[in-house]
Design a protein around this motif. Structure first.
Motif, PDB file in Angstrom:
ATOM      1  N   GLU A  25      -6.274   2.893  11.232  1.00  0.00           N
ATOM      2  CA  GLU A  25      -7.648   3.165  10.827  1.00  0.00           C
ATOM      3  C   GLU A  25      -7.750   3.442   9.323  1.00  0.00           C
ATOM      4  OE1 GLU A  25     -10.786   6.772  11.722  1.00  0.00           O
ATOM      5  OE2 GLU A  25      -9.434   6.154  13.327  1.00  0.00           O
ATOM      6  N   TRP A  26      -6.803   4.186   8.771  1.00  0.00           N
ATOM      7  CA  TRP A  26      -6.915   4.659   7.395  1.00  0.00           C
ATOM      8  C   TRP A  26      -6.137   3.843   6.367  1.00  0.00           C
ATOM      9  CZ3 TRP A  26     -10.493   7.758   5.583  1.00  0.00           C
ATOM     10  CH2 TRP A  26     -11.227   8.508   6.513  1.00  0.00           C
ATOM     11  N   LEU A  27      -5.206   2.996   6.773  1.00  0.00           N
ATOM     12  CA  LEU A  27      -4.459   2.196   5.799  1.00  0.00           C
ATOM     13  C   LEU A  27      -5.381   1.304   4.960  1.00  0.00           C
ATOM     14  CD1 LEU A  27      -1.717   1.429   4.566  1.00  0.00           C
ATOM     15  CD2 LEU A  27      -1.535  -0.338   6.333  1.00  0.00           C
ATOM     16  N   PRO A  28      -6.296   0.550   5.561  1.00  0.00           N
ATOM     17  CA  PRO A  28      -7.182  -0.298   4.743  1.00  0.00           C
ATOM     18  C   PRO A  28      -8.031   0.520   3.753  1.00  0.00           C
ATOM     19  CG  PRO A  28      -7.314  -0.937   7.046  1.00  0.00           C
ATOM     20  CD  PRO A  28      -6.536   0.341   6.995  1.00  0.00           C
ATOM     21  N   PRO A  38      -2.122  -5.532  -1.004  1.00  0.00           N
ATOM     22  CA  PRO A  38      -0.781  -6.072  -0.745  1.00  0.00           C
ATOM     23  C   PRO A  38      -0.814  -7.207   0.273  1.00  0.00           C
ATOM     24  CG  PRO A  38      -1.086  -4.071   0.486  1.00  0.00           C
ATOM     25  CD  PRO A  38      -2.330  -4.253  -0.350  1.00  0.00           C
ATOM     26  N   SER A  39       0.290  -7.923   0.363  1.00  0.00           N
ATOM     27  CA  SER A  39       0.413  -8.995   1.359  1.00  0.00           C
ATOM     28  C   SER A  39       0.470  -8.389   2.759  1.00  0.00           C
ATOM     29  CB  SER A  39       1.699  -9.782   1.099  1.00  0.00           C
ATOM     30  OG  SER A  39       2.827  -8.964   1.385  1.00  0.00           O
ATOM     31  N   ASP A  40       0.310  -9.234   3.768  1.00  0.00           N
ATOM     32  CA  ASP A  40       0.382  -8.767   5.149  1.00  0.00           C
ATOM     33  C   ASP A  40       1.749  -8.168   5.464  1.00  0.00           C
ATOM     34  OD1 ASP A  40      -2.225  -9.516   5.625  1.00  0.00           O
ATOM     35  OD2 ASP A  40      -1.697 -11.435   6.545  1.00  0.00           O
ATOM     36  N   ILE A  41       2.804  -8.752   4.896  1.00  0.00           N
ATOM     37  CA  ILE A  41       4.151  -8.217   5.118  1.00  0.00           C
ATOM     38  C   ILE A  41       4.253  -6.819   4.523  1.00  0.00           C
ATOM     39  CG2 ILE A  41       6.587  -8.483   4.493  1.00  0.00           C
ATOM     40  CD1 ILE A  41       6.143 -11.534   4.788  1.00  0.00           C
ATOM     41  N   CYS A  42       3.713  -6.628   3.335  1.00  0.00           N
ATOM     42  CA  CYS A  42       3.753  -5.312   2.699  1.00  0.00           C
ATOM     43  C   CYS A  42       2.915  -4.298   3.476  1.00  0.00           C
ATOM     44  CB  CYS A  42       3.303  -5.400   1.256  1.00  0.00           C
ATOM     45  SG  CYS A  42       4.456  -6.324   0.227  1.00  0.00           S
ATOM     46  N   LYS A  43       1.771  -4.730   4.017  1.00  0.00           N
ATOM     47  CA  LYS A  43       0.970  -3.838   4.855  1.00  0.00           C
ATOM     48  C   LYS A  43       1.777  -3.400   6.076  1.00  0.00           C
ATOM     49  CE  LYS A  43      -3.386  -6.051   3.713  1.00  0.00           C
ATOM     50  NZ  LYS A  43      -4.453  -6.893   4.237  1.00  0.00           N
TER      51      LYS A  43
END
Length: 102
Positions: A25-28, A38-43
């Motif tokens: 919920e809070w990462l974005p 960041p890229s999806d891999i970094c996320k």
């Protein structure tokens, strides 16, 4: 509330890791505040780091009242999750491996 994963296997209760939900919920929002894309891999790496930093907090859902309990527990752990994500976002933003190349 329990962090004992083995209890998930007992009975038909639905076990929800509220820490994992809060991270998702809070990462974005955390990345948006830091103007960090960041890229999806970094996320995914940031998510894993957060989940490895904060112990899981399981809530078992048996009925509607347990959803209210889950909301209260999420509120209890929200600040810890946000602080952890801010720390990870600062570290990641200062690390070139996290920079998305467009």
């Amino acid at each position: 509330e329990t962090s004992n994963f083995s209890k998930l296997a007992s009975g038909n209760d639905l076990g929800i890791n509220v820490v994992a939900e809060l991270v998702q919920e809070w990462l974005p929002e955390t990345m948006k505040r830091f103007n960090f894309n960041p890229s999806d891999i970094c996320k995914a790496e940031m998510t894993v780091e957060a989940l490895n930093t904060i112990p899981p907090k399981y809530v078992f859902i048996k009925n509607e009242n347990d959803f209210e309990n889950m909301t209260n527990i999420k509120e209890k752990y929200k600040n810890e999750v946000i602080n952890t994500l801010v720390h990870i976002a600062i570290k990641a933003k200062n690390n070139p491996k996290y920079i998305r190349i467009s």
